[in-house]
Scaffold this motif. Structure first.
Motif, PDB file in Angstrom:
ATOM      1  N   VAL A  39       0.861  -1.186   0.000  1.00 30.38           N
ATOM      2  CA  VAL A  39       0.000   0.000   0.000  1.00 30.38           C
ATOM      3  C   VAL A  39       0.895   1.233   0.000  1.00 30.38           C
ATOM      4  O   VAL A  39       1.966   1.237   0.627  1.00 30.38           O
ATOM      5  CB  VAL A  39      -0.928   0.007   1.236  1.00 30.38           C
ATOM      6  CG1 VAL A  39      -1.771   1.272   1.282  1.00 30.38           C
ATOM      7  CG2 VAL A  39      -1.817  -1.230   1.238  1.00 30.38           C
ATOM      8  N   GLU A  40       0.441   2.280  -0.705  1.00 31.68           N
ATOM      9  CA  GLU A  40       1.170   3.547  -0.730  1.00 31.68           C
ATOM     10  C   GLU A  40       0.224   4.695  -0.439  1.00 31.68           C
ATOM     11  O   GLU A  40      -0.930   4.674  -0.859  1.00 31.68           O
ATOM     12  CB  GLU A  40       1.795   3.785  -2.107  1.00 31.68           C
ATOM     13  CG  GLU A  40       2.814   2.754  -2.504  1.00 31.68           C
ATOM     14  CD  GLU A  40       3.547   3.119  -3.783  1.00 31.68           C
ATOM     15  OE1 GLU A  40       3.477   4.295  -4.229  1.00 31.68           O
ATOM     16  OE2 GLU A  40       4.214   2.227  -4.333  1.00 31.68           O
ATOM     17  N   ALA A  41       0.725   5.695   0.273  1.00 28.33           N
ATOM     18  CA  ALA A  41      -0.010   6.942   0.486  1.00 28.33           C
ATOM     19  C   ALA A  41       0.935   8.082   0.137  1.00 28.33           C
ATOM     20  O   ALA A  41       2.087   8.115   0.599  1.00 28.33           O
ATOM     21  CB  ALA A  41      -0.472   7.068   1.928  1.00 28.33           C
ATOM     22  N   VAL A  42       0.467   9.006  -0.697  1.00 24.68           N
ATOM     23  CA  VAL A  42       1.257  10.180  -1.050  1.00 24.68           C
ATOM     24  C   VAL A  42       0.961  11.269  -0.025  1.00 24.68           C
ATOM     25  O   VAL A  42      -0.188  11.624   0.211  1.00 24.68           O
ATOM     26  CB  VAL A  42       0.932  10.667  -2.480  1.00 24.68           C
ATOM     27  CG1 VAL A  42       1.749  11.903  -2.821  1.00 24.68           C
ATOM     28  CG2 VAL A  42       1.196   9.557  -3.493  1.00 24.68           C
ATOM     29  N   LEU A  43       2.015  11.775   0.585  1.00 23.33           N
ATOM     30  CA  LEU A  43       1.895  12.790   1.620  1.00 23.33           C
ATOM     31  C   LEU A  43       2.030  14.183   0.998  1.00 23.33           C
ATOM     32  O   LEU A  43       2.543  14.320  -0.119  1.00 23.33           O
ATOM     33  CB  LEU A  43       2.985  12.572   2.665  1.00 23.33           C
ATOM     34  CG  LEU A  43       3.059  11.172   3.272  1.00 23.33           C
ATOM     35  CD1 LEU A  43       4.251  11.058   4.203  1.00 23.33           C
ATOM     36  CD2 LEU A  43       1.774  10.845   3.994  1.00 23.33           C
ATOM     37  N   PRO A  44       1.591  15.220   1.703  1.00 18.38           N
ATOM     38  CA  PRO A  44       1.800  16.581   1.196  1.00 18.38           C
ATOM     39  C   PRO A  44       3.277  16.790   0.878  1.00 18.38           C
ATOM     40  O   PRO A  44       4.151  16.382   1.645  1.00 18.38           O
ATOM     41  CB  PRO A  44       1.353  17.466   2.358  1.00 18.38           C
ATOM     42  CG  PRO A  44       0.379  16.619   3.117  1.00 18.38           C
ATOM     43  CD  PRO A  44       0.903  15.211   2.990  1.00 18.38           C
ATOM     44  N   GLY A  45       3.555  17.371  -0.257  1.00 13.84           N
ATOM     45  CA  GLY A  45       4.937  17.562  -0.679  1.00 13.84           C
ATOM     46  C   GLY A  45       5.448  16.441  -1.561  1.00 13.84           C
ATOM     47  O   GLY A  45       6.536  16.517  -2.106  1.00 13.84           O
ATOM     48  N   GLY A  46       4.669  15.356  -1.702  1.00 12.75           N
ATOM     49  CA  GLY A  46       5.035  14.294  -2.622  1.00 12.75           C
ATOM     50  C   GLY A  46       5.737  13.092  -2.027  1.00 12.75           C
ATOM     51  O   GLY A  46       5.880  12.073  -2.701  1.00 12.75           O
TER      52      GLY A  46
END
Length: 131
Positions: A39-46
């Motif tokens: 699983v991946e989650a993109v955080l603010p700033g990439g």
């Protein structure tokens, strides 16, 4: 080209438990991800936060030993809106079953600070400026 950090990866024993913990910290992770091996989650700033089950990692690295669960294999820190938000997030996560490691305190370096452990024993710090 100089390498640049793009992702932080965690190896987890229980994907659903780990994702539930990080959802409570505000990460946008689809509910159907609980049964996925990666699983991946993109955080603010990439920057990306990645989760892989132990089985997934063993599929391409059978000799890898991630160490015992609870050993704090990784540490993450989450900025909160203010000191009261540190207290509220800590209390909510502990009520939901997270292990509280250090209750919120006013740190000498000028932040409200607290430390929890996620379901795999990794440390998760919550902080905000005291000002």
């Amino acid at each position: 080209m100089t390498p640049q950090i793009n992702a932080v990866s965690m190896v987890v024993a229980d994907m659903a438990a780990s994702l539930a913990f990080y959802r409570r910290l505000g990460l946008d992770i689809p509910a159907d991800a609980d049964r996925e091996p990666h699983v991946e989650a993109v955080l603010p700033g990439g920057l990306r936060l990645l989760w892989d089950t132990e089985e997934t990692v063993r599929s391409f690295d059978p000799d890898r030993d991630p160490g015992p669960a609870g050993s704090g294999r990784l540490g993450l820190a989450f900025a909160c809106e203010g000191p009261a938000a540190v207290d509220a997030a800590y209390a909510e996560l502990v009520r939901a079953g997270a292990e509280g490691h250090k209750e919120p305190w006013d740190a000498f370096w000028g932040q409200r600070y607290a430390v929890l452990r996620d379901p795999d024993g990794n440390t998760v710090d919550l902080f905000a400026p005291l000002a």
